[in-house]
Design a protein around this motif. Sequence first.
Motif, mmCIF file in Angstrom:
data_model
loop_
_atom_site.group_PDB
_atom_site.id
_atom_site.type_symbol
_atom_site.label_atom_id
_atom_site.label_comp_id
_atom_site.label_asym_id
_atom_site.label_seq_id
_atom_site.Cartn_x
_atom_site.Cartn_y
_atom_site.Cartn_z
ATOM 1 N N ARG A 94 0.824 -1.217 0.000
ATOM 2 C CA ARG A 94 0.000 0.000 0.000
ATOM 3 C C ARG A 94 0.854 1.261 0.000
ATOM 4 O O ARG A 94 0.579 2.227 -0.711
ATOM 5 N N ARG A 95 1.921 1.231 0.819
ATOM 6 C CA ARG A 95 2.816 2.396 0.849
ATOM 7 C C ARG A 95 3.481 2.635 -0.507
ATOM 8 O O ARG A 95 3.637 3.766 -0.946
ATOM 9 N N HIS A 132 2.268 1.785 -3.383
ATOM 10 C CA HIS A 132 1.240 2.309 -4.287
ATOM 11 C C HIS A 132 0.918 3.768 -3.989
ATOM 12 O O HIS A 132 0.832 4.610 -4.895
ATOM 13 N N ASP A 133 0.756 4.109 -2.678
ATOM 14 C CA ASP A 133 0.427 5.487 -2.310
ATOM 15 C C ASP A 133 1.554 6.443 -2.671
ATOM 16 O O ASP A 133 1.313 7.551 -3.174
ATOM 17 N N LYS A 180 1.591 6.989 -6.269
ATOM 18 C CA LYS A 180 0.467 7.843 -6.628
ATOM 19 C C LYS A 180 0.734 9.297 -6.240
ATOM 20 O O LYS A 180 0.459 10.228 -7.010
ATOM 21 N N GLU A 181 1.299 9.493 -5.015
ATOM 22 C CA GLU A 181 1.614 10.862 -4.591
ATOM 23 C C GLU A 181 2.638 11.501 -5.510
ATOM 24 O O GLU A 181 2.525 12.677 -5.875
#
Length: 1826
Positions: free
Chosen positions: A1043-1044, A1046-1047, A1050-1051
């Motif tokens: 998740r990190r 991916h985030d 994305k950021e």
Amino acid sequence: MAASELYTKYARVWIPDPEEVWKSAELLKDYKPGDKFLQLRLEDGKDLEYSLDPKTKELPPLRNPDILVGENDLTALSYLHEPAVLHNLKVRFIDSKLIYTYCGIVLVAINPYEQLPIYGEDIINAYSGQNMGDMDPHIFAVAEEAYKQMARDERNQSIIVSGESGAGKTVSAKYAMRYFATVSGSASEANVEEKVLASNPIMESIGNAKTTRNDNSSRFGKYIEIGFDKRYRIIGANMRTYLLEKSRVVFQAEEERNYHIFYQLCASAALPEFKTLRLGNANYFHYTKQGGSPVIDGVDDAKEMVNTRQACTLLGISDSYQMGIFRILAGILHLGNVEFASRDSDSCTVPPKHEPLTIFCDLMGVEYEEMSHWLCHRKLATATETYIKPISKLHAINARDALAKHIYANLFNWIVDHVNKALHATVKQHSFIGVLDIYGFETFEINSFEQFCINYANEKLQQQFNMHVFKLEQEEYMKEQIPWTLIDFYDNQPCINLIEAKMGVLDLLDEECKMPKGSDDSWAQKLYNTHLNKCALFEKPRMSNKAFIIKHFADKVEYQCESFLEKNKDTVYEEQIRVLKSSKFKLLPELFQDEEKVLSPTSATPSGRVPLSRMPVKPAKARPGQASKEHKKTVGHQFRNSLHLLMETLNATTPHYVRCIKPNDFKFPFTFDEKRAVQQLRACGVLETIRISAAGFPSRWTYQEFFSRYRVLMKQRDVLGDRKQTCKNVLEKLIQDKDKYQFGKTKIFFRAGQVAYLEKIRADKLRAACIRIQKTIRGWLMRKKYMRMRKAAITIQRHVRGYQARCYAKFLRRTQAAITIQKFQRMYVVRKRYQCMRDATIALQALLRGYMVRNKYQMMLREHKSVVIQKHVRGWLARRRYRRTLRAVVYLQCCYRRMMAKRELKKLKIEARSVERYKKLHIGLENKIMQLQRKIDEQNKEYKSLLEKMNNLEITYSTETEKLRSDVERLRMSEEEAKNATNRVLSLQEEIAKLRKELHQTQSEKKSIEERADKYKHETEQLVSELKEQNSLLKTEKEELNRRIHDQAKEITESMEKKLVEETKQLELDLNDERLRYQNLLNEFSRLEERYDDLKDEMNLMVSIPKPGHKRTDSTHSSNESEYTFSSEITEAEDLPLRMEQEPSEKKAALDMSLFLKLQKRVSELEQEKQSLQDELDRKEEQALRAKAKEEERPPIRGAELEYESLKRQELESENKKLKNELNELQKALTETRAPEVTAPGAPAYRVLLEQLTSVSEELEVRKEEVLILRSQLVSQKEAIQPKHTMTDATILLEDVQKMKDRGEIAQAYIGLKETNRLLESQLQSQKKSHENELESLRGEIQSLKEENNRQQQLLAQNLQLPPEARIEASLQHEITRLTNENLDLMEQLEKQDKTVRKLKKQLKVFAKKIGELEVGQMENISPGQIIDEPIRPVNIPRKEKDFQGMLEYKKEDEQKLVKNLILELKPRGVAVNLIPGLPAYILFMCVRHADYLNDDQKVRSLLTSTINGIKKVLKKRGDDFETVSFWLSNTCRFLHCLKQYSGEEGFMKHNTPRQNEHCLTNFDLAEYRQVLSDLAIQIYQQLVRVLENILQPMIVSGMLEHETIQGVSGVKPTGLRKRTSSIADEGTYTLDSIIRQLNSFHSVMCQHGMDPELIKQVVKQMFYIIGAVTLNNLLLRKDMCSWSKGMQIRYNVSQLEEWLRDKNLMNSGAKETLEPLIQAAQLLQVKKKTDEDAEAICSMCNALTTAQIVKVLNLYTPVNEFEERVLVSFIRTIQVRLRDRKDSPQLLMDAKHIFPVTFPFNPSSLALETIQIPASLGLGFISRV
């Protein structure tokens, strides 16, 4: 109607008040004739009985209706009296923050004591050309009226500015002069208007001082005549001064200062050039410290000194003269410090070597002994002898002060003369406008000679003012053919006679001054004897015999006779003056030489002011007797003469009056003191104007205005076709007394109060209508409410009856339910008893059976667990033993590797000391990098091994889980066996009794076993739960990591996209700014070019006039030769020798100084631009150095980018050198050549200047290309960056990189990798040759994958080390580096290809030349016989129509004819209607194609140059015709598109057909000419915008604001005198339909001419911006337009414009957005403006308006009728508080002259060139199709 009938209940009146002067009250009951009291209620709620005067029975003045309060013109008020005037001024000043108000012909200006943003150039442009009544009151409106009347009536004008000290007279006069300077400009390039404005800081520094009333008080009066030529442009100015206050030089009262110049000198004492003046702090000098206030808040005297010196330089006062002025001023300061010592009562002396006197003598260049002697002595001359008499200390001090004042007065006079010389007109003056800045009426506790002269001047001015007002009233009545009745007005001629007539005050004063023993007391007695009890205006005070009282027009003033004679005589000691005249300092004798030449001398007095007037000059050699006789003229006599001269000047002009009012004595901003205001209004004549107006018919309406306003009072049958007759009929019914009104030719005249009566009737009628509407609506609402209540009652009844029925049904259901419940309850009790007995039996059986099974199960479980425990213990022991062995082995390996690393480190240190180390540095770095990469590979392998271990652990965990499952299965089987055993237990029930004993014995054992079983079970469950928790933690950790990743990706993507968008917007803004700057430069260049052409034509005319035998050449040819195009390769330098040969005998033209100054100005601008480029280069170098330092700290990943930056830096350095060389050439050309031909056409200065402009334009193009390159790079980066990495790999890599920062570990890794390399090499050599190919291929794939992986991991690791912003920057830098390298490679390839192409072209030209020579040689060698025998073939083969190549052939001598027929004499209208759009452009391009086909560069250059010059000539000749400008803009763009479309560049050939690609140019690259055509198109576009603006400007205000598109919405309010006496008569009213028709005309013309759609959109956007800006600017400057109804009109008009955009499909052109400020202003007029919610809504809605504009609209908001409410001041304050954080421009008005940057998007044509037919109407028969 009688006036007493207006005093009804609720009528409001004004009553006198000692504090507020006038107080408002309301009548509580109607007034009846004969009442002695009025029942009133004040505004604070108190009731009052107001007693009437029993003699006069005069009623208190009535108050005007609220809708008239705050009017622009006081004469628009229905009731004209003092309280109405005072209240109107107060409301405008306090509530609306408006400082200007009209009062008939007078502009009342109240000093706000605060800087207001209403004097900018945008305000000047808004008032320029406007009628005086159309805009809000302003000093600019008065100046525009004066300027317009001067031009219209050809009569000189005067603006008379008067008021008290501190009222703002000087500032008002300064703004009026600034307006003239800005609007009119100057007739030459000598910047006369700047000199006129520059005189203000000089005069303020030497003539203004700080007083208790004003920080910048003018201590003299001045009259400035601004001269104009026949075209009404400023050509010069002249200044006359009056009554300088010289006493201030030697004495200042408390809290006051001396003249500003002294403090400016003291503040600048530290400057090197002022060291010789030996100045110090202002507190050191006696003449500057007496007031005790040497500093003014907010004023920097040192900066003011710089401004003063700059103004002196601008006015031509050289530095040497400036230093001379400063020496004299410094000498005056030192003279004030000279002290005297008393020897006795009648004599004194100066101390020996007195320092102040020594400094004074050094500065003045006089002898110390002489000056010290004559300061303490005086000379007495008798008929026979001359005596030298000592004087006392007091007389010596007075003589010193008199000398200081005399020197200062002469210096003041000298400066004024030099200022006048600098402002003197060089050409004949046609007319002038005078600005009089003079003191107002003064009255103090002690009034002396100065106040007497001031009030005498004001009496004269007031008399002139009264006569002018009376004259205007008479003219108005005669114009309207109204019977003229004599109006009684105050005539102050008796007061003037008392002062200036024979035996008047001045005459008696002069007579007393001639007496040898004349004194103030004897003069006072003569006054008493002559005028007391004989003149009503002269009085004697009761308690004094040395004073007298004069009743002036404003007030009584008591004058003290003391020092009147001394001030009037104006004496100074001749000996001191003679010493100064003998000075070695050249400037000082000049001051006194001027004094000798003037008939009316201005020598000093001990105190007082001196009048300076423009007087005739007498001959240089005057007789001594005559000079002494004339020297006896007194100050009063001089002042009277200068005042008469001033009055003669004013009477010969048309006066305009500005009365400045001081609102309070404490300089508080926007604070209004009613007492002080009334005092000044009475003194300045405003109330007298009101009284004169009120005596006749003050209210005046046009018939149309009256009809529009009072239409509600008419019935339908009263309305006739003739408006005039309709108004007459209605007025006869409404007002019975016919004396109360008169009918003029165009207006209706009303007596005072009649308009208020009509307004009352109108309000009553509207109120009755409102009551009727309310009655009807309330009845409808009540009926609606009754019907709603009736319907509700029926509904309630229905529901109640239904409720009762439902209740009865419910009762029946409940009875039935109770019986059923009883039945089921009884059944439940019996059944429960049975169930209890059955459950007990079953429970006993279950307990017994369970006990047996549990015993057997526990025994089996113990055996199994013991086996499991043994297995785990043995495994743990084996693993511990294995780990110990493994640690020992690893430790041994580490020790061995450390030893080997130390040896290698020692070798590395030895190598580092050697020279060879530097040679192998790069190789070592590459090896280290490879080793690091291999280390990373090993880490990856280790990571894979860890993954395998984790998989093994998962497998072991799964095997354990399977074992546990098998155990559970066994337990289930044992459970089944237990069940079988229970079956057997049933058969053994008989043995229960026997087993009970054993049961009791085994219970204890059972408990212990159960406890152990529970404990074991708990432990097992705990172990399983721990394993599950670990598993779940691993899973969650894995999910969290994913998740990190991916985030974060994305950021990064979002932040980069956001940053990319922001940078793109910023780049677009920068690009637009560059475009605007570039287009402004083009505009300036075109202006210079036009100026150059005009000068050239003038020179040709000057040269041709004295030549009688001069031949005229062909007009077209000569005009084309005179044009100049900066892009042409044939420069003026090549053409100059030809001209000199052709005209060797012609005379050179005179040097045009204006052009020379202009060139100097341009050179300074270029120097500033060069300096800015140099600063930018320095900043770039500093940035490069900082970046280089950062690069040394970080890994070297920006090498290519640094190379690119260094290339750019080198490029900037070369450009800077080029600019320096060009600047040196220009300076050399300007300094070396001083001949008249410097500014002649073709001169070096012109050529260098135009080359400079060319280089500037080229530089702008380079900057534009760089911006485009950066934009393309950012777009490509957005596509290139994609998140492809995992967080786990990045974390491992991050740890490895951090570990490798240790140099020891790097060396160890290097050694290990070295050994690994050797091992790999030995293994590879030992392998078989058959597998080498396969290994090579696999290695290549692995290497590529590794490089990609390493690159991605390295980038991710570096990004993770940095903060988020730096991550984005690093990735951008990486991508920019890659793209830059690719771009550089591509650029190198392109350069190589270009070089190759040029080389081949040159070779082709050489070969073609050689072939031609060979052919000529062969033809010469052939005999004539051979020529005859050979057949001759024709050269031109006729072609079929289908074989045309789209070219046009013409002869070179026909070029001028082509330009003449196709450009100069072409009629746009015929071409646009009858022929295809852009036909001239196609014809010209086809001619260019043929010249290109012939490879004739001279022909191409000549044709393009002639074309460009021809277009410029047409636009210069017919530049005001919209069709012509539009036509040539369209054709220029089409010509530009053709040059692009057929240039052969791939970017422009995408939309071409194969046939069109064949028509491309083959020999010449015309990219430079494309740029020239683009610049020409920009100039044409700007000219088109100017033409549009000139056409639309007169329509906008009338159509958008004044015309009522929606009839009957807005009412007409009473207007004042200003609206009636506008400068220009109405020329026809424009409506919104006029604007839309004009827009349709513009659009249709542009479409007919084939203009590009994108260009049409830009033109429409510019038109709408002009409409919106002009409309909003006028709305912000017109109080009468800021109302709710006008907001509705504006919104409707804007909707019609939007509808026009939709009809023309132009909504996406951006035109609607330009109207957004106007739309929001209209919405602001209509929204509610009361609560905080309304304020919040306004702040969020008006985002396109600035804070100043919002506040201005709210301040100007004016109700049209009584049903609207004004905006409260508190609401405006709330808006200001909410908007204080908004960062917007403080500018009030929009820039209506702003032109958006224009672009010309490429628009290829689908028209085939070979199909174009040339019509015979063009007259182009000499060209042929090819």
